[in-house]
Design a protein around this motif. Structure first.
Motif, PDB file in Angstrom:
ATOM      1  N   PHE A 115       0.840  -1.216   0.092  1.00 44.72           N
ATOM      2  CA  PHE A 115      -0.220  -0.077   0.005  1.00 44.72           C
ATOM      3  C   PHE A 115       0.895   1.280   0.152  1.00 44.72           C
ATOM      4  O   PHE A 115       1.804   1.362   0.616  1.00 44.72           O
ATOM      5  CB  PHE A 115      -0.863  -0.014   1.180  1.00 44.72           C
ATOM      6  CG  PHE A 115      -1.803   0.989   1.193  1.00 44.72           C
ATOM      7  CD1 PHE A 115      -3.015   0.890   0.394  1.00 44.72           C
ATOM      8  CD2 PHE A 115      -1.815   2.432   1.815  1.00 44.72           C
ATOM      9  CE1 PHE A 115      -4.133   1.846   0.334  1.00 44.72           C
ATOM     10  CE2 PHE A 115      -2.718   3.257   1.707  1.00 44.72           C
ATOM     11  CZ  PHE A 115      -3.931   3.106   0.930  1.00 44.72           C
ATOM     12  N   GLU A 116       0.655   2.298  -0.834  1.00 45.16           N
ATOM     13  CA  GLU A 116       1.352   3.035  -1.236  1.00 45.16           C
ATOM     14  C   GLU A 116       0.585   4.426  -0.692  1.00 45.16           C
ATOM     15  O   GLU A 116      -0.593   4.650  -0.662  1.00 45.16           O
ATOM     16  CB  GLU A 116       1.694   3.517  -2.637  1.00 45.16           C
ATOM     17  CG  GLU A 116       2.816   4.665  -2.726  1.00 45.16           C
ATOM     18  CD  GLU A 116       3.445   4.702  -4.276  1.00 45.16           C
ATOM     19  OE1 GLU A 116       3.922   3.600  -4.783  1.00 45.16           O
ATOM     20  OE2 GLU A 116       3.056   5.571  -5.014  1.00 45.16           O
ATOM     21  N   TYR A 117       1.353   5.402   0.170  1.00 46.62           N
ATOM     22  CA  TYR A 117       0.625   6.400   1.021  1.00 46.62           C
ATOM     23  C   TYR A 117       1.487   7.688   0.769  1.00 46.62           C
ATOM     24  O   TYR A 117       2.571   7.712   0.700  1.00 46.62           O
ATOM     25  CB  TYR A 117       0.310   6.175   2.417  1.00 46.62           C
ATOM     26  CG  TYR A 117       1.486   5.715   3.356  1.00 46.62           C
ATOM     27  CD1 TYR A 117       2.078   4.491   3.366  1.00 46.62           C
ATOM     28  CD2 TYR A 117       1.936   6.867   4.240  1.00 46.62           C
ATOM     29  CE1 TYR A 117       3.183   4.463   4.125  1.00 46.62           C
ATOM     30  CE2 TYR A 117       3.010   6.460   5.003  1.00 46.62           C
ATOM     31  CZ  TYR A 117       3.519   5.374   5.159  1.00 46.62           C
ATOM     32  OH  TYR A 117       4.528   5.001   5.918  1.00 46.62           O
ATOM     33  N   ALA A 118       0.806   8.621   1.131  1.00 51.14           N
ATOM     34  CA  ALA A 118       1.436  10.202   0.752  1.00 51.14           C
ATOM     35  C   ALA A 118       2.216  10.520   2.197  1.00 51.14           C
ATOM     36  O   ALA A 118       1.692  10.338   3.428  1.00 51.14           O
ATOM     37  CB  ALA A 118       0.516  11.301   0.777  1.00 51.14           C
ATOM     38  N   THR A 137       6.057  10.022  -1.496  1.00 52.68           N
ATOM     39  CA  THR A 137       5.026   8.896  -0.847  1.00 52.68           C
ATOM     40  C   THR A 137       6.172   7.841  -0.453  1.00 52.68           C
ATOM     41  O   THR A 137       7.359   7.734  -0.387  1.00 52.68           O
ATOM     42  CB  THR A 137       4.543   8.263  -2.264  1.00 52.68           C
ATOM     43  OG1 THR A 137       5.373   7.675  -3.016  1.00 52.68           O
ATOM     44  CG2 THR A 137       3.430   9.391  -2.967  1.00 52.68           C
ATOM     45  N   LYS A 190       5.800   3.351   0.789  1.00 49.64           N
ATOM     46  CA  LYS A 190       5.166   2.149   0.393  1.00 49.64           C
ATOM     47  C   LYS A 190       5.236   1.111   1.603  1.00 49.64           C
ATOM     48  O   LYS A 190       6.512   0.903   1.699  1.00 49.64           O
ATOM     49  CB  LYS A 190       5.399   1.455  -0.936  1.00 49.64           C
ATOM     50  CG  LYS A 190       4.472   0.339  -1.262  1.00 49.64           C
ATOM     51  CD  LYS A 190       4.988  -0.208  -2.555  1.00 49.64           C
ATOM     52  CE  LYS A 190       4.148  -1.472  -3.087  1.00 49.64           C
ATOM     53  NZ  LYS A 190       4.534  -2.093  -4.322  1.00 49.64           N
ATOM     54  N   GLY A 235      -0.505   8.671   9.286  1.00 47.98           N
ATOM     55  CA  GLY A 235      -0.568   8.137   7.891  1.00 47.98           C
ATOM     56  C   GLY A 235       0.155   6.694   7.958  1.00 47.98           C
ATOM     57  O   GLY A 235      -0.568   6.122   7.215  1.00 47.98           O
ATOM     58  N   THR A 236       1.107   6.431   8.568  1.00 49.74           N
ATOM     59  CA  THR A 236       1.616   5.073   8.612  1.00 49.74           C
ATOM     60  C   THR A 236       0.655   4.033   9.207  1.00 49.74           C
ATOM     61  O   THR A 236       0.458   3.015   8.579  1.00 49.74           O
ATOM     62  CB  THR A 236       2.952   5.097   9.384  1.00 49.74           C
ATOM     63  OG1 THR A 236       3.570   6.060   9.243  1.00 49.74           O
ATOM     64  CG2 THR A 236       3.621   3.840   9.066  1.00 49.74           C
ATOM     65  N   GLU A 249      -2.540   4.384   9.155  1.00 50.86           N
ATOM     66  CA  GLU A 249      -3.671   4.421   8.342  1.00 50.86           C
ATOM     67  C   GLU A 249      -3.472   3.272   7.388  1.00 50.86           C
ATOM     68  O   GLU A 249      -4.316   2.691   6.736  1.00 50.86           O
ATOM     69  CB  GLU A 249      -4.122   5.626   8.056  1.00 50.86           C
ATOM     70  CG  GLU A 249      -5.503   5.953   7.697  1.00 50.86           C
ATOM     71  CD  GLU A 249      -5.942   5.609   6.061  1.00 50.86           C
ATOM     72  OE1 GLU A 249      -6.791   4.960   5.892  1.00 50.86           O
ATOM     73  OE2 GLU A 249      -4.961   5.638   5.269  1.00 50.86           O
ATOM     74  N   ALA A 250      -2.276   3.583   6.681  1.00 48.07           N
ATOM     75  CA  ALA A 250      -1.739   2.751   5.429  1.00 48.07           C
ATOM     76  C   ALA A 250      -1.818   1.180   6.172  1.00 48.07           C
ATOM     77  O   ALA A 250      -2.275   0.336   5.081  1.00 48.07           O
ATOM     78  CB  ALA A 250      -0.446   3.098   5.256  1.00 48.07           C
ATOM     79  N   GLN A 301      -5.238  -0.148   6.004  1.00 48.21           N
ATOM     80  CA  GLN A 301      -5.427  -0.443   4.557  1.00 48.21           C
ATOM     81  C   GLN A 301      -5.074  -1.800   4.281  1.00 48.21           C
ATOM     82  O   GLN A 301      -5.748  -2.718   3.581  1.00 48.21           O
ATOM     83  CB  GLN A 301      -4.952   0.701   3.471  1.00 48.21           C
ATOM     84  CG  GLN A 301      -5.462   2.145   3.777  1.00 48.21           C
ATOM     85  CD  GLN A 301      -7.060   2.275   3.360  1.00 48.21           C
ATOM     86  OE1 GLN A 301      -7.558   1.179   2.829  1.00 48.21           O
ATOM     87  NE2 GLN A 301      -7.620   3.360   3.473  1.00 48.21           N
ATOM     88  N   LYS A 325      -7.548  10.484  11.280  1.00 45.82           N
ATOM     89  CA  LYS A 325      -7.214   9.550  10.209  1.00 45.82           C
ATOM     90  C   LYS A 325      -7.796   7.904  10.491  1.00 45.82           C
ATOM     91  O   LYS A 325      -8.218   7.364   9.907  1.00 45.82           O
ATOM     92  CB  LYS A 325      -5.716   9.435   9.677  1.00 45.82           C
ATOM     93  CG  LYS A 325      -5.050  10.570   8.783  1.00 45.82           C
ATOM     94  CD  LYS A 325      -4.029  10.265   7.980  1.00 45.82           C
ATOM     95  CE  LYS A 325      -3.582  11.475   7.269  1.00 45.82           C
ATOM     96  NZ  LYS A 325      -2.472  12.053   7.768  1.00 45.82           N
TER      97      LYS A 325
END
Ligand code: AMP
Length: 175
Positions: A93-96, A101, A103, A128-129, A131-132, A135, A161
């Protein structure tokens, strides 16, 4: 002394690491205190609504208390790593990030569908991490029953998030 105070006394602040303007919360001094490590592990277990089917640790500091907690609960421990590090077949999963970005990956057979899992990391910043990671858990058909962190940096609002996945977000200490 409360668990919160014991943790805050040993966490070390490193200004401007890894780049100017970041106040890095260094958890490594905790590992000199074996009783505190046990109390932290127990603290995570007490705050869980139910026993998870597995605990997910996020590379790399999420492996430390993530594994201790999984082992104490007698449940599997699953690694999420940066792209290219896991040896078997993976899904990613790639995230901003702030700039660019990133992955992360998990082994494609790491979770059984419908498992309820806890996601663990040392620190919640922007979220962010984590949340990814949630996913990735969902891509494998499993459910996120919550998130555990030693430290939460509340001023970065990472919970916003994570609430999409679970409202059960535990940080043992807050700044
Ligand atoms: P984020 O995705 O923004 O929530 O960032 C979380 C990840 O970055 C965690 O794996 C932390 O280990 C690391 N991190 C971010 N900010 C800090 C900080 N101020 N001190 C220590 N670790 C940090």
């Amino acid at each position: 002394m409360s668990l919160v105070d014991k943790i805050k006394v040993v966490i070390r602040d490193i200004p401007d690491f890894p780049k100017p303007g970041i106040l890095f919360k260094d958890i490594t001094p905790i590992f000199y205190h074996q009783d505190l490590c046990s109390e932290i592990t127990q603290g995570f277990i007490e705050r869980m609504p139910q026993k998870p089917d597995a605990i997910i640790g996020i590379e790399s500091r999420g492996f430390l208390f993530g594994f201790l907690t999984a082992n104490a609960l007698n449940v599997p421990f699953v690694l999420i790593r940066k792209a290219g590090k896991l040896p078997y077949k993976t899904i990613g999963f790639e995230y901003a990030l702030e700039y660019g970005t990133s992955k992360i990956e998990i082994h494609e057979d790491a979770l059984k569908p419908n498992w309820n899992v806890m996601i663990h990391d040392d620190l919640l910043a922007t979220g962010g991490t984590a949340e990814a990671s949630a996913q990735l858990v969902k891509k494998l058909g499993a459910q996120v029953m919550g998130f555990n962190f030693v430290v939460g940096l509340d001023f970065l609002n990472g919970k916003d998030k994570l609430n999409l996945h679970s409202n059960n977000i535990q940080c043992l200490v807050h700044y």
